[in-house]
Design an enzyme around this catalytic site. Structure first.
Site, PDB file in Angstrom:
ATOM      1  N   GLY A  11       0.706  -1.218   0.120  1.00 44.36           N
ATOM      2  CA  GLY A  11       0.077  -0.057  -0.031  1.00 44.36           C
ATOM      3  C   GLY A  11       0.956   1.118   0.031  1.00 44.36           C
ATOM      4  O   GLY A  11       2.091   1.167  -0.171  1.00 44.36           O
ATOM      5  N   GLN A  12       0.215   2.451   0.319  1.00 41.32           N
ATOM      6  CA  GLN A  12       0.885   3.830   0.120  1.00 41.32           C
ATOM      7  C   GLN A  12       2.038   3.757   0.923  1.00 41.32           C
ATOM      8  O   GLN A  12       3.123   4.098   0.875  1.00 41.32           O
ATOM      9  CB  GLN A  12      -0.200   4.714   0.175  1.00 41.32           C
ATOM     10  N   ARG A  36      -1.449  -9.202  -2.323  1.00 47.01           N
ATOM     11  CA  ARG A  36      -1.008  -9.497  -3.839  1.00 47.01           C
ATOM     12  C   ARG A  36       0.486  -9.635  -4.008  1.00 47.01           C
ATOM     13  O   ARG A  36       1.238  -9.429  -2.899  1.00 47.01           O
ATOM     14  CB  ARG A  36      -1.113  -8.037  -4.383  1.00 47.01           C
ATOM     15  N   TYR A 140     -14.368   3.930   8.948  1.00 43.44           N
ATOM     16  CA  TYR A 140     -12.819   3.889   8.948  1.00 43.44           C
ATOM     17  C   TYR A 140     -12.594   4.260  10.341  1.00 43.44           C
ATOM     18  O   TYR A 140     -11.521   3.956  11.092  1.00 43.44           O
ATOM     19  CB  TYR A 140     -12.552   4.798   7.879  1.00 43.44           C
ATOM     20  N   LYS A 144     -10.471   2.783  13.393  1.00 42.11           N
ATOM     21  CA  LYS A 144      -9.320   3.473  14.164  1.00 42.11           C
ATOM     22  C   LYS A 144      -9.291   3.534  15.724  1.00 42.11           C
ATOM     23  O   LYS A 144      -8.368   3.276  16.605  1.00 42.11           O
ATOM     24  CB  LYS A 144      -8.834   4.741  13.214  1.00 42.11           C
TER      25      LYS A 144
HETATM   26  N1  SER Z   1      -5.725   9.283   4.589  1.00 45.43           N
HETATM   27  C1  SER Z   1      -6.771   8.680   5.265  1.00 45.43           C
HETATM   28  C2  SER Z   1      -8.404   8.732   4.433  1.00 45.43           C
HETATM   29  O1  SER Z   1      -8.166   9.979   3.901  1.00 45.43           O
HETATM   30  C3  SER Z   1      -7.308   9.279   6.560  1.00 45.43           C
HETATM   31  O2  SER Z   1      -6.133   8.663   7.539  1.00 45.43           O
HETATM   32  O3  SER Z   1      -9.212   8.063   4.573  1.00 45.43           O
END
Ligand code: SER
Length: 316
Positions: A11-12, A36, A140, A144
């Site tokens: 990932g990033q 992957r 999300y 978290k």
């Molecule tokens: N970069 C993330 C998002 O925009 C936030 O932690 O979901």
């Protein structure tokens, strides 16, 4: 940290953290994994295909490589999470749960990022304190926030060395983020170079915290290398670096590319998410407990992003 496992290395954050950690700790001491087959991550050091929801497979890699530190970077980001909340919960919490359990059973330290998304509309907007009201309204953010609580629980109940930061939106020029609300601040640079124009999905005046990848990588290492006796907080530290609106980043690009044009096609889901997050975090605790200090501001980052993206696309 001597033997490190990165879960979600494709990932990033993971793609750059892998090479950053390999430079510091040695190529063979950083095991990259992703669901992957990311061959490029296997060029300099070990790479294994791993589904983070498979705890047995994770434990077997940890045992085979004598891992002492795990970085769990698996997450569906905020905007994509709203399209499939059940999947976001099961992936984000499943990967974290497995990482916590494997860390407990194999005596590993565990880093797992939290986010500005752990805050919600009832949190103070400006100078958002370390310890304050947190009522996230995205799946999300709920993951978290729950993850922060679980990390603290594993630390206090089982003595697992769990540590975390609340990352701002991360801006980088290597791997694109996917499905986040802060992604616009990466895309704007790519579009500036590619086409000279950008249609922004976030309203012009909405502030969000952002950080440049080199600072984010340094934060991971500095926090994990801090003497545990100095840490009052663990899960999770506010991290601040820069805070801006679409209007402000656009003006910064225009200083270097006067012909750059931006218009708006506001995405209502991203708008609601962005408006529910803080304008800027107070990172005093990170500064005091482990010496956090950002090195990049919007102006230097803009020079660096444009230079790297131009090189990438062979644009003069
Ligand atoms: N970069 C993330 C998002 O925009 C936030 O932690 O979901």
């Amino acid at each position: 940290m001597k033997k490190i496992l990165i879960v979600g290395a494709g990932g990033q954050i993971g793609s750059e953290l892998t090479s950053h950690l390999r430079k510091i700790y040695g190529d063979s001491n950083v095991v990259a994994t992703d669901m992957r087959d990311c061959r490029e991550l296997g060029e300099a050091g070990p790479f294994e295909v791993l589904n983070a929801l498979d705890a047995t497979a994770m434990a077997s890699i940890v045992a085979r490589y004598h891992i002492d530190t795990i970085f769990n970077l698996v997450a569906l980001l905020s905007a994509v999470g709203e399209r499939n909340p059940q999947m976001a919960w099961s992936v984000n919490m499943g990967a974290l749960n497995n990482s916590l359990e494997v860390a407990r059973q194999h005596h590993c330290a565990l880093f797992t990022p939290s986010s500005i998304g752990a805050f919600g509309p009832s949190s103070p907007k400006d100078g958002t304190p370390q310890d304050t009201i947190m009522q996230p309204t995205t799946i999300y953010g709920i993951c978290k926030y729950t993850g922060e609580m679980l990390g603290n629980y594993y630390h206090h109940k089982y003595g697992v060395d769990t540590r975390s930061v609340r990352f701002p939106g991360i801006i980088s020029n290597v791997t694109l983020p996917g499905g986040g609300t802060t992604d616009y601040a990466v895309e704007i640079y790519y579009e500036a170079v590619r086409s000279g124009r950008f249609t922004c999905p976030i309203p012009s005046d909405v502030y969000m915290d952002m950080i440049y990848m080199p600072d984010a990588l340094r934060a991971c290492v500095e926090l994990m290398e801090t003497d545990p006796a100095k840490l009052v907080h663990r899960n999770s530290f506010n991290l601040a670096s820069m805070s801006f609106t679409p209007e402000i980043i656009c003006a910064e690009i225009k200083k270097r590319m006067p012909g750059f044009k931006m218009d708006y096609d506001v995405d209502p889901v991203k708008k609601a998410i962005a408006e529910s997050w803080p304008n800027s975090l107070d990172d005093t605790c990170a500064r005091e407990e482990w010496g956090w200090k950002p090195e990049w501001d919007l102006s230097r980052m803009t020079d660096d992003m444009l230079e790297h993206i131009r090189l990438k696309f062979g644009v003069a």
